[in-house]
Write a protein that holds these residues in place. Structure first.
Motif, PDB file in Angstrom:
ATOM      1  N   ILE A 134       0.836  -1.207   0.000  1.00 44.88           N
ATOM      2  CA  ILE A 134       0.000   0.000   0.000  1.00 44.88           C
ATOM      3  C   ILE A 134       0.869   1.254   0.000  1.00 44.88           C
ATOM      4  O   ILE A 134       0.605   2.224  -0.722  1.00 44.88           O
ATOM      5  CB  ILE A 134      -0.953  -0.020   1.207  1.00 44.88           C
ATOM      6  CG1 ILE A 134      -1.960  -1.170   1.068  1.00 44.88           C
ATOM      7  CG2 ILE A 134      -1.681   1.307   1.343  1.00 44.88           C
ATOM      8  CD1 ILE A 134      -2.842  -1.358   2.282  1.00 44.88           C
ATOM      9  N   SER A 138       1.025   4.001  -2.975  1.00 47.01           N
ATOM     10  CA  SER A 138       0.743   5.419  -2.728  1.00 47.01           C
ATOM     11  C   SER A 138       1.867   6.308  -3.248  1.00 47.01           C
ATOM     12  O   SER A 138       1.619   7.359  -3.853  1.00 47.01           O
ATOM     13  CB  SER A 138       0.541   5.645  -1.228  1.00 47.01           C
ATOM     14  OG  SER A 138      -0.515   4.837  -0.726  1.00 47.01           O
ATOM     15  N   CYS A 141       1.692   6.460  -7.066  1.00 41.67           N
ATOM     16  CA  CYS A 141       0.614   7.352  -7.522  1.00 41.67           C
ATOM     17  C   CYS A 141       0.976   8.811  -7.287  1.00 41.67           C
ATOM     18  O   CYS A 141       0.681   9.678  -8.126  1.00 41.67           O
ATOM     19  CB  CYS A 141      -0.680   7.003  -6.794  1.00 41.67           C
ATOM     20  SG  CYS A 141      -1.388   5.406  -7.250  1.00 41.67           S
TER      21      CYS A 141
END
Length: 303
Positions: A134, A138, A141
């Motif tokens: 995760i 993140s 992105c």
């Protein structure tokens, strides 16, 4: 260059997202291992008329008189059922032979005491694996959509690659530890649970598929970072080389210009000096010139 970097970043984000979805699905499902268990057939009754043992041919004989000895003519494997089961990290579910549906029990309780610590380490590693995925997703992105500076994008890219590599290593360790625990549980687990035959299920394939996508995402991110750095270094080298060549050309032109100016200055000063010297030379009178010629004639006669 910007288009290639964006394509590589999109590929890395897609691979990381696939790894995250696969790992989460595998973590919450119970199909890591599946197979069959050999269990004795139950006695036939009002609700159970198939795949059961009918001792006297009467369905209610076993219920009416418990003290009577009953016999069954079924021997060997005919006295057993092969029920389907599937196991995950948290639960092991088995086919209910007395009724429809399944019954599940905790796999942590089924594991031997010597392997429970390894199983808990596997669970913790899986949780950390998902959390690092995760974090890496993140950062990717953020680098893809909110990074305006190339330097900031490279920093985010490097951190995302590090977190993704660490998550992949933790996932690999977690999967291997779970496999070891399950194999030991097959040999030392409870008698009523030990499988007759088993194989790895689709959750196990998803887990290793998640690891593959995770490592592919990390390699893609590192490749993007390395390629961008190499391109910047190459462009910087070309710029410095061109600047040096231009500076050398300018220096040579300046030297040539000053050399020509100095030559011109020296030649002009020499001309001025000669002109001034010619002006300062004394002029001879006609008598002194005649005396000079007579002295030259006498010298020639003497010789």
């Amino acid at each position: 260059m910007k288009t290639n970097r964006r394509c590589r970043a999109l590929l890395a984000v897609s691979l990381n997202l696939m790894a995250l979805l696969f790992s989460t699905t595998a973590f919450i499902t119970t199909h890591w291992c599946e197979g069959t268990q050999r269990v004795p057939k139950p006695s036939c009754g009002k609700e159970k008329k198939t795949n059961c043992l009918n001792y006297s041919g009467n369905e209610t004989a076993n219920e009416t008189n418990q003290n009577v000895v009953h016999y069954s003519w079924e021997t060997g494997d005919d006295r057993f059922l092969f029920r389907y089961f599937h196991t995950g990290i948290w639960y092991s579910c088995e086919e209910n032979i007395n009724a429809s549906g399944e019954k599940c029990r905790s796999f942590i309780d089924l594991a031997p005491a010597s392997e429970k610590g390894v199983l808990w380490l596997s669970v913790v590693s899986e949780v950390l694996y998902i959390m690092l995925l995760i974090v890496g997703f993140s950062l990717m992105c953020l680098e893809l959509f909110h990074s305006s500076s190339v330097i900031d994008g490279l920093k985010l890219n490097a951190f995302a690659a590090v977190f993704t590599v660490l998550s992949g290593l933790l996932g690999m360790v977690a999967h291997m530890m779970y496999t070891q625990v399950f194999q030991v549980t097959v040999s030392l687990g409870p008698e009523d649970w030990r499988p007759h035959s088993w194989d790895y299920g689709w959750s196990f394939c998803l887990a290793w598929g998640s690891f593959t996508c995770c490592m592919a995402a990390s390699v893609t991110t590192l490749n993007s970072y390395t390629k961008t750095v190499i391109e910047f270094r190459h462009k910087r080298k070309i710029f410095e080389q061109g600047f040096r060549e231009e500076q050398n050309f300018l220096d040579q032109e300046a030297i040539k210009y000053f050399r020509e100016r100095s030559v011109q200055t020296v030649s002009r000063s020499v001309e001025v000096f000669m002109d001034s010297a010619s002006l300062r030379k004394p002029r001879l009178s006609p008598i002194s010139a005649h005396v000079g010629k007579v002295s030259e004639i006498r010298r020639e006669d003497v010789c």
